[in-house]
Design a protein around this motif. Structure first.
Motif, PDB file in Angstrom:
ATOM      1  N   MET A 106      14.872   4.061  -7.663  1.00 45.66           N
ATOM      2  CA  MET A 106      13.785   3.410  -7.512  1.00 45.66           C
ATOM      3  C   MET A 106      13.218   3.108  -8.892  1.00 45.66           C
ATOM      4  SD  MET A 106      13.440   3.453  -4.465  1.00 45.66           S
ATOM      5  CE  MET A 106      12.253   2.275  -4.662  1.00 45.66           C
ATOM      6  N   ARG A 107      13.251   3.703 -10.006  1.00 48.29           N
ATOM      7  CA  ARG A 107      12.885   3.338 -11.204  1.00 48.29           C
ATOM      8  C   ARG A 107      13.393   2.230 -11.719  1.00 48.29           C
ATOM      9  NH1 ARG A 107       8.854   3.535 -13.984  1.00 48.29           N
ATOM     10  NH2 ARG A 107       8.453   5.818 -14.053  1.00 48.29           N
ATOM     11  N   ARG A 108      14.931   2.141 -11.398  1.00 46.11           N
ATOM     12  CA  ARG A 108      15.531   1.043 -11.883  1.00 46.11           C
ATOM     13  C   ARG A 108      15.229  -0.419 -10.950  1.00 46.11           C
ATOM     14  NH1 ARG A 108      21.552   1.682 -10.893  1.00 46.11           N
ATOM     15  NH2 ARG A 108      21.734  -0.633 -11.476  1.00 46.11           N
ATOM     16  N   ILE A 109      14.997  -0.148  -9.801  1.00 47.66           N
ATOM     17  CA  ILE A 109      14.648  -1.246  -8.932  1.00 47.66           C
ATOM     18  C   ILE A 109      13.387  -1.825  -9.200  1.00 47.66           C
ATOM     19  CG2 ILE A 109      13.884  -1.593  -6.534  1.00 47.66           C
ATOM     20  CD1 ILE A 109      16.160   0.042  -5.760  1.00 47.66           C
ATOM     21  N   ASN A 110      12.428  -0.947  -9.738  1.00 50.44           N
ATOM     22  CA  ASN A 110      11.166  -1.390  -9.909  1.00 50.44           C
ATOM     23  C   ASN A 110      11.174  -2.330 -11.398  1.00 50.44           C
ATOM     24  OD1 ASN A 110       8.890   0.240 -12.482  1.00 50.44           O
ATOM     25  ND2 ASN A 110       8.053  -0.918 -10.766  1.00 50.44           N
ATOM     26  N   GLN A 111      11.998  -1.717 -12.365  1.00 50.27           N
ATOM     27  CA  GLN A 111      12.253  -2.597 -13.565  1.00 50.27           C
ATOM     28  C   GLN A 111      12.941  -3.759 -13.586  1.00 50.27           C
ATOM     29  OE1 GLN A 111      13.487   0.476 -15.842  1.00 50.27           O
ATOM     30  NE2 GLN A 111      11.499   1.466 -16.223  1.00 50.27           N
ATOM     31  N   GLU A 112      14.099  -3.768 -12.549  1.00 50.11           N
ATOM     32  CA  GLU A 112      15.006  -4.643 -12.483  1.00 50.11           C
ATOM     33  C   GLU A 112      14.880  -6.037 -11.599  1.00 50.11           C
ATOM     34  OE1 GLU A 112      19.126  -2.916 -12.396  1.00 50.11           O
ATOM     35  OE2 GLU A 112      18.385  -1.686 -13.998  1.00 50.11           O
TER      36      GLU A 112
ATOM     37  N   ASP B 170       6.062  12.341 -11.507  1.00 51.85           N
ATOM     38  CA  ASP B 170       7.105  12.197 -12.500  1.00 51.85           C
ATOM     39  C   ASP B 170       7.626  10.657 -12.536  1.00 51.85           C
ATOM     40  OD1 ASP B 170       7.151  14.575 -13.297  1.00 51.85           O
ATOM     41  OD2 ASP B 170       9.037  15.381 -12.383  1.00 51.85           O
ATOM     42  N   LEU B 171       7.544  10.134 -11.248  1.00 50.58           N
ATOM     43  CA  LEU B 171       7.895   8.612 -11.162  1.00 50.58           C
ATOM     44  C   LEU B 171       6.939   7.630 -11.139  1.00 50.58           C
ATOM     45  CD1 LEU B 171      10.673   6.889 -10.121  1.00 50.58           C
ATOM     46  CD2 LEU B 171       9.410   6.886  -7.942  1.00 50.58           C
ATOM     47  N   SER B 172       5.736   8.071 -11.057  1.00 49.53           N
ATOM     48  CA  SER B 172       4.743   6.931 -11.027  1.00 49.53           C
ATOM     49  C   SER B 172       3.950   6.609 -12.457  1.00 49.53           C
ATOM     50  CB  SER B 172       3.642   7.570  -9.956  1.00 49.53           C
ATOM     51  OG  SER B 172       2.986   8.771 -10.037  1.00 49.53           O
ATOM     52  N   ASP B 173       3.299   5.594 -11.983  1.00 53.39           N
ATOM     53  CA  ASP B 173       2.557   5.493 -13.649  1.00 53.39           C
ATOM     54  C   ASP B 173       1.057   6.052 -13.303  1.00 53.39           C
ATOM     55  OD1 ASP B 173       4.439   3.737 -14.789  1.00 53.39           O
ATOM     56  OD2 ASP B 173       4.311   2.223 -13.211  1.00 53.39           O
ATOM     57  N   ARG B 174       0.560   5.592 -12.225  1.00 54.90           N
ATOM     58  CA  ARG B 174      -0.700   6.327 -11.967  1.00 54.90           C
ATOM     59  C   ARG B 174      -0.750   6.508 -10.339  1.00 54.90           C
ATOM     60  NH1 ARG B 174      -4.708   2.969 -10.557  1.00 54.90           N
ATOM     61  NH2 ARG B 174      -3.188   1.169 -10.170  1.00 54.90           N
ATOM     62  N   ALA B 175      -1.739   7.606 -10.126  1.00 54.40           N
ATOM     63  CA  ALA B 175      -1.937   8.163  -8.637  1.00 54.40           C
ATOM     64  C   ALA B 175      -3.333   8.208  -8.198  1.00 54.40           C
ATOM     65  CB  ALA B 175      -1.121   9.508  -9.085  1.00 54.40           C
ATOM     66  N   TYR B 176      -3.153   8.320  -6.986  1.00 56.53           N
ATOM     67  CA  TYR B 176      -4.467   8.469  -6.080  1.00 56.53           C
ATOM     68  C   TYR B 176      -4.408   9.591  -5.229  1.00 56.53           C
ATOM     69  CZ  TYR B 176      -5.779   3.510  -7.237  1.00 56.53           C
ATOM     70  OH  TYR B 176      -6.239   2.408  -7.854  1.00 56.53           O
ATOM     71  N   LEU B 177      -5.451  10.370  -5.335  1.00 60.54           N
ATOM     72  CA  LEU B 177      -5.424  11.768  -4.390  1.00 60.54           C
ATOM     73  C   LEU B 177      -6.101  11.245  -3.243  1.00 60.54           C
ATOM     74  CD1 LEU B 177      -4.376  14.785  -3.726  1.00 60.54           C
ATOM     75  CD2 LEU B 177      -6.405  15.456  -5.373  1.00 60.54           C
TER      76      LEU B 177
ATOM     77  N   ALA C 112       1.362   6.451  -6.983  1.00 67.27           N
ATOM     78  CA  ALA C 112       1.601   7.335  -5.987  1.00 67.27           C
ATOM     79  C   ALA C 112       0.456   7.503  -5.204  1.00 67.27           C
ATOM     80  CB  ALA C 112       2.159   8.618  -6.721  1.00 67.27           C
ATOM     81  N   LEU C 113       0.433   7.908  -4.047  1.00 63.77           N
ATOM     82  CA  LEU C 113      -0.541   8.213  -3.098  1.00 63.77           C
ATOM     83  C   LEU C 113      -0.347   9.443  -2.759  1.00 63.77           C
ATOM     84  CD1 LEU C 113      -3.062   7.365  -1.747  1.00 63.77           C
ATOM     85  CD2 LEU C 113      -1.664   6.246   0.223  1.00 63.77           C
ATOM     86  N   LEU C 114      -1.000  10.575  -2.901  1.00 71.69           N
ATOM     87  CA  LEU C 114      -0.867  11.952  -2.805  1.00 71.69           C
ATOM     88  C   LEU C 114      -1.945  12.314  -1.869  1.00 71.69           C
ATOM     89  CD1 LEU C 114      -0.430  13.298  -6.239  1.00 71.69           C
ATOM     90  CD2 LEU C 114       1.369  12.494  -4.923  1.00 71.69           C
TER      91      LEU C 114
END
Ligand code: ATP
Length: 238
Positions: A180-186, A203-210, A34-36
């Motif tokens: 999006m989570r399914r698409i990422n995995q499948e 909630d969705l992302s593994d890592r994030a940048y601010l 995620a880019l916040l």
């Protein structure tokens, strides 16, 4: 994990207006990142810079080890970067299915395009029901699904998603994020997500940048970013 995207010293400007001041960003294979950042921080500009659209850039951008900075937006799409821009970028006068077919121009080969379209309809059954409907008459949520589906038709390794929740009702947003989570995995596609709604994005992302005024000021696993005091105050409303 192997690297999908490696960005070093990325600067971007609109004419004389400098927006990005030298970003380093990494995305590993399979990650959702995620880019916040606040309004105007440069999130949309970062996505544009990665696909060399509408901004001039300096610095290096490598996709799976291959430099893509300096290439055309079309070449970058063909190399595996799918961009779902803010405003969604669908052709409103064409049908949903015609929009999906246009997305196939970005793929390396036409082989498998029909099967991919059926898989995309599997993620978004509403699009299948409305395949013959003009995109301009779809609801906001359906248009967002279409924009994501169109980018997926290009068989991307990396999907750049700009504000997928913008203007949508919370329930639809919840559905789209779960998909999006399914698409990422499948689909084995990594995702760089720009999102105003920091809670959803974390909630969705593994890592994030601010990002603040064109600079990365914080990065790390999303669970750690969520616990950061400044993030909690400024972005999570706590
Ligand atoms: P938001 O969350 O409000 O969409 P953002 O973080 O995505 O913000 P950007 O859209 O990247 O921010 O904008 C960063 C800066 O670049 C802003 O000051 C904006 O006014 C400027 N900017 C964006 N697009 C252009 C353009 N086409 N020409 C000139 N300046 C621009």
């Amino acid at each position: 994990m192997s690297s999908i995207l490696e960005v070093r010293g990325l600067r971007a400007a609109y004419g004389a207006t400098r927006v990005l001041q030298g970003l380093d960003l990494d995305i590993a294979d399979g990650e959702i990142v995620a880019l916040l950042g606040a309004n105007g921080a440069g999130k949309t500009t970062t996505l544009r810079a990665l696909c060399q659209a509408m901004v001039t850039t300096e610095g290096s951008i490598s996709l799976v080890g291959q430099r893509i900075d300096g290439r055309s937006t079309e070449q970058i799409a063909k190399l595996g970067v799918g961009h779902v821009p803010d405003g969604r970028g669908t052709f409103l006068g064409l049908t949903a299915e015609e929009n999906l077919r246009l997305g196939a121009y970005a793929r390396p080969s036409r082989i498998g395009a029909d099967a991919d379209m059926e898989r995309i309809y599997g993620y978004f059954p509403r699009l299948k029901e409305r395949r013959a409907q003009q995109a301009g008459t779809l609801s906001g949520g359906e248009q967002q699904m279409l924009a994501i589906g169109r980018a997926l038709m290009g068989k991307p390794r990396l999907l750049l998603l700009d504000e997928p929740s913008f203007g949508l009702a919370p329930l639809i947003v919840k559905d789209i994020f779960a998909i999006m989570r399914r698409i990422n995995q499948e689909e084995q596609v990594s995702i760089l997500l720009v999102e105003q709604n920091a809670k959803l994005a974390l909630d969705l992302s593994d890592r994030a940048y601010l990002l603040e005024t064109g600079r990365i000021v914080l990065s790390g696993p999303s669970d750690d970013i969520r616990r950061d005091d400044a993030v909690r105050r400024a972005y999570l409303g706590e």
